[in-house]
Design a protein around this motif. Sequence first.
Motif, PDB file in Angstrom:
ATOM      1  N   LYS A  22     -22.451 -13.031  19.741  1.00  0.00           N
ATOM      2  CA  LYS A  22     -22.383 -12.373  18.424  1.00  0.00           C
ATOM      3  C   LYS A  22     -20.960 -12.429  17.870  1.00  0.00           C
ATOM      4  N   ASN A  23     -19.980 -12.149  18.733  1.00  0.00           N
ATOM      5  CA  ASN A  23     -18.606 -12.025  18.233  1.00  0.00           C
ATOM      6  C   ASN A  23     -17.920 -13.364  18.011  1.00  0.00           C
ATOM      7  N   ARG A  91     -18.613  -4.079   9.900  1.00  0.00           N
ATOM      8  CA  ARG A  91     -17.189  -4.270  10.191  1.00  0.00           C
ATOM      9  C   ARG A  91     -16.862  -5.746  10.349  1.00  0.00           C
ATOM     10  N   ARG A 120     -10.685   1.693  13.057  1.00  0.00           N
ATOM     11  CA  ARG A 120     -10.844   0.262  12.757  1.00  0.00           C
ATOM     12  C   ARG A 120      -9.941  -0.190  11.591  1.00  0.00           C
ATOM     13  N   ILE A 122      -7.166  -2.391   9.320  1.00  0.00           N
ATOM     14  CA  ILE A 122      -7.014  -3.849   9.131  1.00  0.00           C
ATOM     15  C   ILE A 122      -5.568  -4.187   8.771  1.00  0.00           C
ATOM     16  N   ASN A 123      -4.628  -3.300   9.122  1.00  0.00           N
ATOM     17  CA  ASN A 123      -3.220  -3.546   8.764  1.00  0.00           C
ATOM     18  C   ASN A 123      -2.690  -4.869   9.308  1.00  0.00           C
ATOM     19  N   LEU A 124      -3.143  -5.258  10.496  1.00  0.00           N
ATOM     20  CA  LEU A 124      -2.636  -6.507  11.076  1.00  0.00           C
ATOM     21  C   LEU A 124      -3.202  -7.726  10.343  1.00  0.00           C
ATOM     22  N   ARG A 160      -0.930  -1.637  17.936  1.00  0.00           N
ATOM     23  CA  ARG A 160      -0.751  -0.513  18.865  1.00  0.00           C
ATOM     24  C   ARG A 160      -1.622  -0.683  20.117  1.00  0.00           C
ATOM     25  N   THR A 164      -5.423  -8.397  18.122  1.00  0.00           N
ATOM     26  CA  THR A 164      -6.611  -8.106  17.324  1.00  0.00           C
ATOM     27  C   THR A 164      -7.493  -9.357  17.282  1.00  0.00           C
ATOM     28  N   VAL A 165      -8.747  -9.209  17.662  1.00  0.00           N
ATOM     29  CA  VAL A 165      -9.655 -10.368  17.754  1.00  0.00           C
ATOM     30  C   VAL A 165      -9.958 -10.924  16.363  1.00  0.00           C
ATOM     31  N   LEU A 166     -10.548 -10.089  15.491  1.00  0.00           N
ATOM     32  CA  LEU A 166     -10.910 -10.595  14.158  1.00  0.00           C
ATOM     33  C   LEU A 166      -9.667 -10.819  13.301  1.00  0.00           C
ATOM     34  N   ASP A 306     -15.946  -3.854  25.458  1.00  0.00           N
ATOM     35  CA  ASP A 306     -17.377  -3.958  25.116  1.00  0.00           C
ATOM     36  C   ASP A 306     -18.280  -3.842  26.334  1.00  0.00           C
ATOM     37  N   ILE A 328      -8.501   0.478  24.219  1.00  0.00           N
ATOM     38  CA  ILE A 328      -8.607  -0.329  23.000  1.00  0.00           C
ATOM     39  C   ILE A 328      -9.014   0.524  21.800  1.00  0.00           C
ATOM     40  N   ARG A 372     -22.821  -0.801  22.153  1.00  0.00           N
ATOM     41  CA  ARG A 372     -22.677  -0.901  23.609  1.00  0.00           C
ATOM     42  C   ARG A 372     -23.072   0.409  24.274  1.00  0.00           C
TER      43      ARG A 372
HETATM   44  C1  EPZ Z   1     -13.775  -7.303  17.871  1.00  0.00           C
HETATM   45  O1  EPZ Z   1     -13.578  -6.268  16.939  1.00  0.00           O
HETATM   46  C2  EPZ Z   1     -15.236  -7.199  18.312  1.00  0.00           C
HETATM   47  N1  EPZ Z   1     -16.123  -7.335  17.162  1.00  0.00           N
HETATM   48  C3  EPZ Z   1     -15.490  -5.835  18.984  1.00  0.00           C
HETATM   49  O2  EPZ Z   1     -16.820  -5.852  19.474  1.00  0.00           O
HETATM   50  C4  EPZ Z   1     -14.537  -5.705  20.166  1.00  0.00           C
HETATM   51  O3  EPZ Z   1     -14.729  -4.439  20.764  1.00  0.00           O
HETATM   52  C5  EPZ Z   1     -13.093  -5.837  19.686  1.00  0.00           C
HETATM   53  O4  EPZ Z   1     -12.924  -7.123  19.017  1.00  0.00           O
HETATM   54  C6  EPZ Z   1     -12.099  -5.785  20.840  1.00  0.00           C
HETATM   55  O5  EPZ Z   1     -12.404  -6.758  21.777  1.00  0.00           O
HETATM   56  C7  EPZ Z   1     -16.323  -8.571  16.620  1.00  0.00           C
HETATM   57  O6  EPZ Z   1     -15.752  -9.558  17.069  1.00  0.00           O
HETATM   58  C8  EPZ Z   1     -17.288  -8.658  15.486  1.00  0.00           C
HETATM   59  P1  EPZ Z   1      -9.706  -5.633  17.251  1.00  0.00           P
HETATM   60  P2  EPZ Z   1     -12.184  -6.235  16.092  1.00  0.00           P
HETATM   61  O7  EPZ Z   1      -9.124  -5.968  15.933  1.00  0.00           O
HETATM   62  O8  EPZ Z   1     -11.644  -7.604  15.952  1.00  0.00           O
HETATM   63  C9  EPZ Z   1      -6.608  -2.161  16.525  1.00  0.00           C
HETATM   64  C10 EPZ Z   1     -18.976  -5.062  19.838  1.00  0.00           C
HETATM   65  O9  EPZ Z   1     -19.413  -4.084  20.464  1.00  0.00           O
HETATM   66  N2  EPZ Z   1      -6.323  -2.851  15.263  1.00  0.00           N
HETATM   67  O10 EPZ Z   1      -9.485  -6.590  18.394  1.00  0.00           O
HETATM   68  O11 EPZ Z   1     -12.435  -5.428  14.895  1.00  0.00           O
HETATM   69  C11 EPZ Z   1      -8.005  -1.562  16.533  1.00  0.00           C
HETATM   70  O12 EPZ Z   1      -7.985  -0.267  15.928  1.00  0.00           O
HETATM   71  C12 EPZ Z   1     -17.766  -4.899  18.944  1.00  0.00           C
HETATM   72  O13 EPZ Z   1     -19.442  -6.222  19.882  1.00  0.00           O
HETATM   73  C13 EPZ Z   1      -5.251  -2.407  14.488  1.00  0.00           C
HETATM   74  O14 EPZ Z   1      -4.561  -1.468  14.852  1.00  0.00           O
HETATM   75  O15 EPZ Z   1     -11.262  -5.415  17.096  1.00  0.00           O
HETATM   76  C14 EPZ Z   1      -8.315  -1.499  17.999  1.00  0.00           C
HETATM   77  O16 EPZ Z   1      -7.697  -0.345  18.548  1.00  0.00           O
HETATM   78  C15 EPZ Z   1     -17.238  -3.470  18.934  1.00  0.00           C
HETATM   79  N3  EPZ Z   1      -4.996  -3.053  13.317  1.00  0.00           N
HETATM   80  C16 EPZ Z   1      -7.604  -2.731  18.570  1.00  0.00           C
HETATM   81  O17 EPZ Z   1      -6.641  -3.116  17.582  1.00  0.00           O
HETATM   82  C17 EPZ Z   1      -5.747  -4.113  12.882  1.00  0.00           C
HETATM   83  O18 EPZ Z   1      -5.447  -4.682  11.800  1.00  0.00           O
HETATM   84  C18 EPZ Z   1      -8.518  -3.912  18.839  1.00  0.00           C
HETATM   85  O19 EPZ Z   1      -9.227  -4.169  17.650  1.00  0.00           O
HETATM   86  C19 EPZ Z   1      -6.837  -4.551  13.682  1.00  0.00           C
HETATM   87  C20 EPZ Z   1      -7.097  -3.908  14.871  1.00  0.00           C
END
Ligand code: EPZ
Length: 420
Positions: A22-23, A91, A120, A122-124, A160, A164-166, A306, A328, A372
């Motif tokens: 999915k991701n 999201r 969640r 999106i600052n990054l 922090r 960030t994955v996305l 996850d 996370i 999850r």
């Molecule tokens: C992806 O979300 C996944 N979703 C999530 O899976 C997964 O839990 C997450 O990565 C971490 O592995 C998809 O890929 C669709 P992040 P994402 O940006 O990219 C902080 C599931 O169950 N952050 O890696 O949105 C954030 O708050 C879902 O399948 C910032 O601070 O997660 C978090 O604490 C849930 N600023 C950490 O980073 C930002 O601009 C990781 O978030 C972006 C993120």
Amino acid sequence: MESLLIKGGVPLHGDVTISGAKNAVLPIMAATLLTGEPCVIRNVPKLSDVKFMGQILTWLGAKVEIEGNTVRVHAKKIRGMGDYDLVRKMRGSICIMGPLLGRLKKATVSLPGGCVIGARPINLHLKGFEALGAKIKIENGYVEASAKRLVGADLFLGGRAGSTVLGTANVMMAATLAEGVTVIESAACEPEVVDVANFLNAMGAKISGAGSPTITITGVKALHGAEHEVIPDRIEAATYAIAAAATNGEVTLRGARADHLHAVLDKLQSAGVKMVRSAAGLTFSRGGKFKPLDITTLPYPGFPTDVQAQMMALMILTPGISIITERIFESRFMHVSELTRLGADIEIEGPSAIVKGGKPLSGAPVMASDLRASAALVIAGLAAKGTTQVNRIYHLDRGYETMDAKLRKLGARIERIEES
Ligand code: EPZ
């Protein structure tokens, strides 16, 4: 709304085929916006999130056909604005921003907002777009990124909670059509990011280093259509591996990739779960007495957040004290109160859950809260004595292809009912 009715106590036996990730598929579907030529994506899981992303791309003007596990997208002419309601509800749709900015030099989406597991932010993502020369404007619940030109830059994308994955996928996609070279430091290393990079390179992008903390993208003038097969879902694989162990069964995961699961396999082995590799796939069973664990979730290759809830469902069955620390997301313990209703003994201390495992579980009605957490409740229900009804399973359908059918095939007594 639908529920799952589970009569627990049946060991799972047999084979299950792991679906596409999915991701990976969500950002890959978004990446098709980067070209006016047709793209074909195979091994796509049948999920509501995939249908939703298809609706968003259609709203943007792309032609989208979802047939079984194949998605065809032709984004010949597109607009740069994502529908407020559609984008706000999922999201993962934030990852249309990078491709829209790359292709149209303008992207407007609704602020994705938080969800049950955290704020969640999106600052990054926005920091990366600005580094490429975009101006960011936030008003009336929308965020807009626009640029006369996108110019490659060196940028640090760590936040922090680490990478960030996305955010990495978004900035990488925008950078494919920027002028010059972009270097992303502290990039996410998840296999899903590598899968997106492989699809982009198949489209004619020039990306190296995906899977490492430093990704280099050399901008090109335009990208062309491509075909791609999505990697298997490592989180779904981990979920069924844990379910096999939790029910004292033996299950072979067809198509699972052990090289995407090192941290999970390491912890399952420490917990006493046996894994055998064969041509058929990865076979999991209970290897003897379960042992308690101390787990901390980290960015890849660390233990995946996850799989945190699902692992907790195994730890509540394991005599002794286990500690699960979530590093996370700030509130990813929604499953704890529901697992407690099944008889689990868990206390939350800040970012950690202290699990006093080994108490007998008995079935009860429980409420799914996020994707999850729902999987964890299903696993606990399969192991509990008696009947468990998991309500609001639309959460589950977002990220697991026909989980009840796959579990029934493994011998589980589980059926989908209308919530009474
Ligand atoms: C992806 O979300 C996944 N979703 C999530 O899976 C997964 O839990 C997450 O990565 C971490 O592995 C998809 O890929 C669709 P992040 P994402 O940006 O990219 C902080 C599931 O169950 N952050 O890696 O949105 C954030 O708050 C879902 O399948 C910032 O601070 O997660 C978090 O604490 C849930 N600023 C950490 O980073 C930002 O601009 C990781 O978030 C972006 C993120």
